[in-house]
Design an enzyme around this catalytic site. Structure first.
Site, mmCIF file in Angstrom:
data_model
loop_
_atom_site.group_PDB
_atom_site.id
_atom_site.type_symbol
_atom_site.label_atom_id
_atom_site.label_comp_id
_atom_site.label_asym_id
_atom_site.label_seq_id
_atom_site.Cartn_x
_atom_site.Cartn_y
_atom_site.Cartn_z
ATOM 1 C CG ASP A 142 -7.599 0.284 3.865
ATOM 2 O OD1 ASP A 142 -8.519 -0.141 2.998
ATOM 3 O OD2 ASP A 142 -6.345 0.380 3.000
ATOM 4 C CE LYS B 221 -4.229 -2.424 1.882
ATOM 5 N NZ LYS B 221 -4.956 -2.405 3.346
ATOM 6 C CG ASN C 157 -7.800 0.887 -0.156
ATOM 7 O OD1 ASN C 157 -8.055 2.729 -1.181
ATOM 8 N ND2 ASN C 157 -8.455 0.669 -0.073
ATOM 9 N N GLY D 127 1.811 -0.322 9.207
ATOM 10 C CA GLY D 127 1.912 0.203 7.337
ATOM 11 C C GLY D 127 1.244 0.513 6.778
ATOM 12 N N GLY D 128 0.627 0.248 5.649
ATOM 13 C CA GLY D 128 0.089 0.668 5.257
ATOM 14 C C GLY D 128 -1.988 1.341 5.422
HETATM 15 O O1 LIG Z 1 -6.669 -4.415 3.115
HETATM 16 C C1 LIG Z 1 -7.596 -4.404 2.502
HETATM 17 C C2 LIG Z 1 -8.288 -6.399 2.037
HETATM 18 C C3 LIG Z 1 -7.887 -6.323 0.535
HETATM 19 O O2 LIG Z 1 -6.206 -6.209 -0.054
HETATM 20 C C4 LIG Z 1 -7.965 -7.924 0.306
HETATM 21 O O3 LIG Z 1 -7.396 -8.346 1.151
HETATM 22 O O4 LIG Z 1 -9.166 -7.914 -0.804
HETATM 23 C C5 LIG Z 1 -7.837 -5.141 -0.486
HETATM 24 C C6 LIG Z 1 -7.803 -3.664 -0.555
HETATM 25 O O5 LIG Z 1 -8.533 -2.790 -1.509
HETATM 26 C C7 LIG Z 1 -8.052 -3.354 1.537
HETATM 27 O O6 LIG Z 1 -7.500 -1.906 1.413
#
Ligand SMILES: O=C1C[C@@](O)(C(=O)O)C[C@@H](O)[C@@H]1O
Length: 516
Positions: free
Chosen positions: A333, A295, A316, A373-374
């Site tokens: 997010d 991220k 994200n 983290g992100g």
């Molecule tokens: O943190 C997440 C979960 C994710 O990584 C997933 O596991 O589908 C999808 C990302 O868009 C979201 O920010």
């Protein structure tokens, strides 16, 4: 030449013909269009009898395969006997007979002599090592086609997702009906996207009898809706490592269908972001979700970054702008996590006081964040923007410190987390992957300290209720599952993916809580 639509084929590897017959019917019930009978798996194979039994009982068109050991099959016997069995299969009325290059010309020749209409010969080859270049792949297909094959099949063993566009190119340019894919997690999208590029068929295993390296029929039909994928389908990928835990495909794909949007959402296991963005400039890939651990790093690959994502320094979501192909980074997010926490606090307030609160629920609260983290950055910026005081813990102290600085918060040593005494009414938020499937017995904080928090939030959404949340509930805290954040960030992504179409939130909520 317009290619016909891609079929779904179930490879069947039972040890007895009786079981093969049962499995053919299961395959049909689970959505297969054709079955592949692996004769080399049948114990004590009696060619005429067994072939006739299959053909008499088939509910779907059949491909017969008799794969020798050197091609990954189980047959170790005589070559001549193998060719004779395949030839007999053709003669008895098999819809398709598959053979390797070694015996292809012989089989094609014999089939031509006795040809009666529609049975077709698939000539297959397995490529080991790095995926050949586009030119080399075309040459391989041409030489296979020159055996007289009706259909060519090429199985590749890609070690990296960046090798797959060569397969897509081959599929879209090829004039002969072609099956081409790479198996395994890194090759998965070459299978799912085969209908987009005009592949002849894709493989899906029946439930309970999975075949290594390929998805199940139910996954292909229900999660990816492959029968709805066509040339125009827009591809959205989750760029992450690991990626297999994600429920994104189970959510986004049905929502695309529900909204009549021609898109498909696929997991993309990416090992190297730089190589990935260099090799996937194709306008077919119109947007991405970004998961752990990328991220923050993806910001460097975006041509433009939305101000919120810029301030958080993590994205994200990435959209490829149709007008110029530029990649634009967003963060959905932050609002997702913070509104999920706020709504739970407001609900609690109403249930205690019988009326809604006028002040923002996080204002003045202590917000203890584990993980910088992100996802942690999104939570920290969101909490700060609502007036909370953020305290950051991370095993990487410097990373925690720099985030704490960015949000005017405090940093603490990770080792001190269990004995940390939060202020009354504090929030605890886990933004690490600790407790995520498959390591579901892990917990980021000792359960003894959980009773000190008013609310505990976990960004992990698989499982829905992590060990952290279970323990926090026992300790008397309000708990907010990562599922709520996952849902809300996906709603934000849907709006961006579809250029402003309204997300069907209730439908999404139902899928997430009832079908996951
Ligand atoms: O943190 C997440 C979960 C994710 O990584 C997933 O596991 O589908 C999808 C990302 O868009 C979201 O920010």
């Amino acid at each position: 030449m317009k290619k016909s639509s891609t079929m779904i084929c179930a490879p069947l590897m039972a040890e007895t013909i009786e079981k093969m017959v049962i499995q053919m019917h299961q395959a049909k019930a689970q959505g297969a269009d054709v079955v592949e009978i692996r004769l080399d798996c049948v114990l004590d194979f009696q060619p005429r009898n067994d072939l006739e039994t299959i053909l008499r009982n088939k509910p779907l068109p059949v491909i017969f395969v008799f794969r020798p050991k050197q091609d990954g099959g189980l047959y170790v016997g005589d070559q001549q006997a193998r060719v004779e069995a395949l030839h007999l299969a053709a003669e008895l009325g098999a819809d398709y007979v598959e053979c390797d290059l070694m015996v292809a010309s012989k089989l094609v020749e014999e089939n031509k002599i006795n040809r009666n209409g529609h049975r077709k010969i698939i000539v297959s080859s397995y490529v080991n090592g790095v995926t050949p270049s586009e030119e080399e792949l075309s040459q391989i297909v041409a030489s296979m086609q020159s055996t007289g094959a009706d259909i060519v099949k090429l199985v590749i063993n890609a070690a990296d997702i960046t090798e797959l566009p060569r397969i897509f190119h081959l599929l879209s340019c090829c004039q002969v009906p072609l099956i081409a894919y790479s198996s395994g997690e890194r090759g998965l999208i070459s299978q799912i996207l085969s209908p987009k590029y005009g592949g002849f068929l894709v493989y899906g295993s029946i439930e309970g009898d999975s075949v290594p390296g390929i998805p199940t029929l139910v996954n292909l039909r229900e999660a990816y809706k492959v029968h709805c994928i066509n040339e125009e389908t827009k591809v959205f990928g989750l760029v992450s490592k690991p990626v297999g835990h994600s429920k994104g495909p189970l959510l986004h794909n049905p929502v695309f269908r529900h909204s009549n949007f021609n898109g498909v959402y696929v997991p993309m296991l990416v090992d190297d972001l730089l190589k990935f963005f260099n090799v996937y400039p194709s306008p077919d890939f119109v947007g991405f979700s970004v998961g752990i651990p990328y991220k923050e790093a993806v910001i460097g690959f975006c041509d433009e970054v939305h101000p919120l994502a810029q301030s958080i320094a993590a994205a994200n979501t990435i959209i490829r702008r149709p007008s110029d192909g530029e990649l634009i980074g967003y963060n959905t997010d932050c609002e997702a996590a913070i509104t999920a926490i706020e709504d739970a606090l407001l609900k609690e307030h109403i249930s205690i006081n019988g009326k809604t609160s006028l002040s923002p629920p996080l204002n003045g609260k202590m917000f203890v964040l584990v993980g910088a983290g992100g996802a942690g950055r999104a939570l920290a910026f969101g909490a700060r923007s609502r007036g909370a005081h953020v305290v950051v813990f991370d095993i990487d102290y410097d990373r925690a410190k720099s985030l704490a600085c960015a949000v005017n918060g405090e940093v603490r040593r990770f080792e001190d987390l269990d004995k940390f005494q939060p202020k009354k009414g504090a929030i605890l938020a886990n933004a690490t992957p600790i407790g995520m499937h498959p390591s579901t017995d892990r917990i980021p904080v000792s359960d003894a300290s959980l009773g000190d928090y008013q609310l505990v939030f976990d960004s992990v959404y698989n499982p829905k209720k992590t060990r952290l949340l279970k323990e926090a509930e026992v300790a008397g805290a309000i708990v907010v599952s990562g599922v709520e954040m996952f849902l809300r960030q996906a709603v934000g992504q849907f709006n961006l993916f579809t250029d402003g179409q309204q997300a069907p939130v209730e439908f999404m909520r139902e899928i997430i809580w009832e079908k996951f």
